[in-house]
Design a protein around this motif. Structure first.
Motif, PDB file in Angstrom:
ATOM      1  N   ALA A   5       1.379 -15.097  -2.046  1.00 15.76           N
ATOM      2  CA  ALA A   5       1.327 -14.439  -3.352  1.00 15.76           C
ATOM      3  C   ALA A   5       0.444 -13.199  -3.282  1.00 15.76           C
ATOM      4  O   ALA A   5      -0.606 -13.199  -2.662  1.00 15.76           O
ATOM      5  CB  ALA A   5       0.780 -15.406  -4.389  1.00 15.76           C
ATOM      6  N   ASP A   6       0.916 -12.169  -3.928  1.00 19.34           N
ATOM      7  CA  ASP A   6       0.149 -10.919  -4.001  1.00 19.34           C
ATOM      8  C   ASP A   6      -0.975 -11.131  -5.006  1.00 19.34           C
ATOM      9  O   ASP A   6      -0.730 -11.482  -6.167  1.00 19.34           O
ATOM     10  CB  ASP A   6       1.070  -9.791  -4.445  1.00 19.34           C
ATOM     11  CG  ASP A   6       0.392  -8.425  -4.466  1.00 19.34           C
ATOM     12  OD1 ASP A   6      -0.817  -8.349  -4.209  1.00 19.34           O
ATOM     13  OD2 ASP A   6       1.100  -7.432  -4.747  1.00 19.34           O
ATOM     14  N   PRO A   7      -2.265 -10.911  -4.640  1.00 19.19           N
ATOM     15  CA  PRO A   7      -3.370 -11.174  -5.561  1.00 19.19           C
ATOM     16  C   PRO A   7      -3.327 -10.311  -6.809  1.00 19.19           C
ATOM     17  O   PRO A   7      -3.728 -10.729  -7.890  1.00 19.19           O
ATOM     18  CB  PRO A   7      -4.616 -10.898  -4.734  1.00 19.19           C
ATOM     19  CG  PRO A   7      -4.177 -10.213  -3.498  1.00 19.19           C
ATOM     20  CD  PRO A   7      -2.729 -10.482  -3.338  1.00 19.19           C
ATOM     21  N   VAL A   9      -0.576  -9.263  -8.385  1.00 14.27           N
ATOM     22  CA  VAL A   9       0.456  -9.820  -9.258  1.00 14.27           C
ATOM     23  C   VAL A   9      -0.052 -11.102  -9.912  1.00 14.27           C
ATOM     24  O   VAL A   9       0.136 -11.312 -11.115  1.00 14.27           O
ATOM     25  CB  VAL A   9       1.755 -10.070  -8.471  1.00 14.27           C
ATOM     26  CG1 VAL A   9       2.780 -10.786  -9.331  1.00 14.27           C
ATOM     27  CG2 VAL A   9       2.318  -8.757  -7.944  1.00 14.27           C
ATOM     28  N   VAL A  10      -0.717 -11.940  -9.154  1.00 15.05           N
ATOM     29  CA  VAL A  10      -1.251 -13.197  -9.701  1.00 15.05           C
ATOM     30  C   VAL A  10      -2.293 -12.909 -10.763  1.00 15.05           C
ATOM     31  O   VAL A  10      -2.286 -13.501 -11.848  1.00 15.05           O
ATOM     32  CB  VAL A  10      -1.835 -14.068  -8.556  1.00 15.05           C
ATOM     33  CG1 VAL A  10      -2.557 -15.281  -9.114  1.00 15.05           C
ATOM     34  CG2 VAL A  10      -0.751 -14.482  -7.594  1.00 15.05           C
ATOM     35  N   ALA A  11      -3.213 -11.962 -10.507  1.00 12.89           N
ATOM     36  CA  ALA A  11      -4.264 -11.647 -11.474  1.00 12.89           C
ATOM     37  C   ALA A  11      -3.662 -11.018 -12.716  1.00 12.89           C
ATOM     38  O   ALA A  11      -4.096 -11.292 -13.839  1.00 12.89           O
ATOM     39  CB  ALA A  11      -5.284 -10.715 -10.840  1.00 12.89           C
ATOM     40  N   SER A  12      -2.679 -10.157 -12.541  1.00 14.37           N
ATOM     41  CA  SER A  12      -2.037  -9.522 -13.685  1.00 14.37           C
ATOM     42  C   SER A  12      -1.333 -10.547 -14.560  1.00 14.37           C
ATOM     43  O   SER A  12      -1.405 -10.487 -15.787  1.00 14.37           O
ATOM     44  CB  SER A  12      -1.041  -8.474 -13.192  1.00 14.37           C
ATOM     45  OG  SER A  12      -0.368  -7.873 -14.274  1.00 14.37           O
ATOM     46  N   ALA A  13      -0.652 -11.508 -13.937  1.00 20.04           N
ATOM     47  CA  ALA A  13       0.043 -12.551 -14.691  1.00 20.04           C
ATOM     48  C   ALA A  13      -0.949 -13.420 -15.457  1.00 20.04           C
ATOM     49  O   ALA A  13      -0.659 -13.885 -16.551  1.00 20.04           O
ATOM     50  CB  ALA A  13       0.879 -13.407 -13.757  1.00 20.04           C
ATOM     51  N   ALA A  14      -2.163 -13.566 -14.912  1.00 15.15           N
ATOM     52  CA  ALA A  14      -3.181 -14.390 -15.564  1.00 15.15           C
ATOM     53  C   ALA A  14      -3.953 -13.590 -16.614  1.00 15.15           C
ATOM     54  O   ALA A  14      -4.776 -14.143 -17.329  1.00 15.15           O
ATOM     55  CB  ALA A  14      -4.135 -14.966 -14.524  1.00 15.15           C
ATOM     56  N   THR A  18      -7.892  -6.287 -12.505  1.00 17.79           N
ATOM     57  CA  THR A  18      -7.965  -6.166 -11.054  1.00 17.79           C
ATOM     58  C   THR A  18      -8.250  -4.713 -10.707  1.00 17.79           C
ATOM     59  O   THR A  18      -7.729  -3.801 -11.368  1.00 17.79           O
ATOM     60  CB  THR A  18      -6.645  -6.577 -10.380  1.00 17.79           C
ATOM     61  OG1 THR A  18      -5.607  -5.762 -10.902  1.00 17.79           O
ATOM     62  CG2 THR A  18      -6.333  -8.026 -10.617  1.00 17.79           C
TER      63      THR A  18
END
Length: 102
Positions: A5-7, A9-14, A18
């Motif tokens: 997982a791209d960090p 993309v994961v942080a943005s989804a949460a 970032t």
């Protein structure tokens, strides 16, 4: 096989902030500035331009030329022009003459 997982993309989804991509200390090369546009610097005056620049009439110009204390002229074909340096010399001579007369 799954990709990691791209960090970002994961942080943005949460909904977390970032930081953006890191910037290097290397600067981009500066492009050379183009040559300035516009008219070239003046090298000589026509008689009319000289008179306008020095706030004298053409009749007065020819009078001072006849009396022998006008600026030096150059013949270019059938035209007469006054070099910028000649105009500067003429102004200095006029200033000196005015200073001596005072």
């Amino acid at each position: 096989m799954s990709r990691p997982a791209d960090p970002v993309v994961v942080a943005s989804a949460a909904g977390r902030f970032t930081p953006g991509p890191r910037r290097s200390n290397v600067t981009k090369p500066v492009q050379e500035r183009p040559m300035p546009r516009g008219p070239p610097p003046r090298a000589a005056f026509t008689v009319r331009e000289f008179c306008e620049a020095h706030r004298i009439s053409e009749a007065k110009y020819y009078e001072i030329k006849r009396e022998g204390w006008g600026p030096a002229e150059m013949a270019v074909g059938r035209r007469r022009v006054i070099a910028v340096e000649s105009a500067e010399r003429w102004r200095r001579e006029r200033e000196a003459a005015a200073f001596d007369a005072a």
